[in-house]
Scaffold this active site. Structure first.
Site, PDB file in Angstrom:
ATOM      1  N   GLY A  50      72.131  34.419  11.942  1.00 44.81           N
ATOM      2  CA  GLY A  50      71.846  33.685  10.717  1.00 44.81           C
ATOM      3  C   GLY A  50      71.718  34.602   9.514  1.00 44.81           C
ATOM      4  N   THR A  64      71.593  34.026  21.058  1.00 46.79           N
ATOM      5  CA  THR A  64      71.061  32.762  21.562  1.00 46.79           C
ATOM      6  C   THR A  64      72.216  31.827  21.897  1.00 46.79           C
ATOM      7  OG1 THR A  64      70.862  31.752  19.366  1.00 46.79           O
ATOM      8  CG2 THR A  64      68.989  33.056  20.159  1.00 46.79           C
ATOM      9  N   GLU A 124      75.262  43.039  14.554  1.00 49.77           N
ATOM     10  CA  GLU A 124      75.337  41.693  13.974  1.00 49.77           C
ATOM     11  C   GLU A 124      74.048  40.928  14.223  1.00 49.77           C
ATOM     12  OE1 GLU A 124      77.533  37.383  14.422  1.00 49.77           O
ATOM     13  OE2 GLU A 124      78.516  39.118  15.332  1.00 49.77           O
ATOM     14  N   GLY A 125      73.433  40.470  13.156  1.00 45.01           N
ATOM     15  CA  GLY A 125      72.207  39.702  13.273  1.00 45.01           C
ATOM     16  C   GLY A 125      72.466  38.249  13.627  1.00 45.01           C
ATOM     17  N   ILE A 163      83.297  36.869  12.805  1.00 44.37           N
ATOM     18  CA  ILE A 163      84.661  37.200  12.396  1.00 44.37           C
ATOM     19  C   ILE A 163      84.662  38.462  11.541  1.00 44.37           C
ATOM     20  CG2 ILE A 163      86.585  36.430  10.965  1.00 44.37           C
ATOM     21  CD1 ILE A 163      85.968  33.582  11.883  1.00 44.37           C
ATOM     22  N   LYS A 177      79.883  35.677  10.168  1.00 49.21           N
ATOM     23  CA  LYS A 177      79.461  37.053  10.482  1.00 49.21           C
ATOM     24  C   LYS A 177      80.250  37.634  11.648  1.00 49.21           C
ATOM     25  CE  LYS A 177      75.158  36.341  11.308  1.00 49.21           C
ATOM     26  NZ  LYS A 177      75.245  34.876  11.146  1.00 49.21           N
ATOM     27  N   LYS A 217      75.185  43.076  19.457  1.00 46.98           N
ATOM     28  CA  LYS A 217      74.472  41.832  19.171  1.00 46.98           C
ATOM     29  C   LYS A 217      73.099  41.947  19.818  1.00 46.98           C
ATOM     30  CE  LYS A 217      74.386  37.488  17.648  1.00 46.98           C
ATOM     31  NZ  LYS A 217      74.725  37.025  16.295  1.00 46.98           N
TER      32      LYS A 217
END
Length: 213
Positions: free
Chosen positions: A119, A43, A116-117, A19, A17, A39
């Site tokens: 996972g 984590t 961007e999430g 990249i 994700k 983001k």
């Protein structure tokens, strides 16, 4: 890409994700649009989001003023796990007000915001909220990242079915070529299969090819 706010999710963890997000941002900027990546929950970091750093490297720039202000990384947790657990271990609830405020400020400054999430779509943000629930509530079109590694067809179709069952719009499927060890025959067939699937069930969606970076 077009102006707007898009949520970038993946079919699984380590699917690329970050990249893909950096590459899509680069493509968007090349079209003359102002673009920023975001983001909301990072984590495994404490001071700066490693994903934002990777985005900027791919985009060919350093950290931007909005990065320094933490508008692109409003929630940082040290333990490298799903947000619901990272938040619990840090004894710090997810601050959704901070997340929404940061996104709003970015939307006021940039044509395109790429969120961007963490996972996949079903990763829990809290004990009661999944990323897919959050996406649905916010109304963001999704860019789903996949690749040609073995098992991707199953994971991709499950993710697409989850989006369709919730009437969440799919803007694009980002096909990531970063897995250098992928079997060429499987990779080619997976790409063609997913293109055909999109043509049948998501005809308005795009295919974005993500090269090895």
């Amino acid at each position: 890409m077009i102006p707007g706010t898009f949520f970038i999710s993946g079919i699984d963890t380590d699917i690329g994700k970050t990249i893909a997000t950096g590459h899509i941002a680069t493509l968007t900027a090349a079209q003359g649009l102002t673009v920023i990546t975001h983001k909301p929950i990072q984590t495994g970091n404490t001071d700066v989001s490693e994903d934002i750093l990777r985005h900027r490297a791919i985009m060919g720039c350093g950290l931007m003023p909005v990065d320094e202000q933490k508008l692109t990384m409003p929630q940082l947790f040290p333990y490298p796990c799903s947000p619901h657990l990272a938040s619990r271990l840090a004894n710090q609830p997810i601050d959704f007000v901070a997340i929404e405020d940061s996104i709003t400020q970015l939307q006021q400054q940039f044509d395109t915001v790429l969120i961007e999430g963490a996972g996949g779509l079903m990763v829990p943000i809290t004990e009661d909220l999944l990323f897919i629930d959050y996406i649905k509530a916010k109304g963001y079109p999704v860019i789903l990242v996949t690749s040609g590694r073995l098992g991707s067809i199953n994971h991709t179709l499950l993710s697409l079915e989850a989006l369709r069952s919730r009437d969440i719009p799919l803007y694009a499927l980002a096909y990531n070529q970063f897995h250098n060890s992928v079997d060429a025959t499987i990779n080619h067939d997976t790409y063609q299969y997913l293109c055909n699937h999109l043509a049948q069930y998501f005809p308005a969606a795009h295919i974005i090819d993500i090269p090895v970076i």
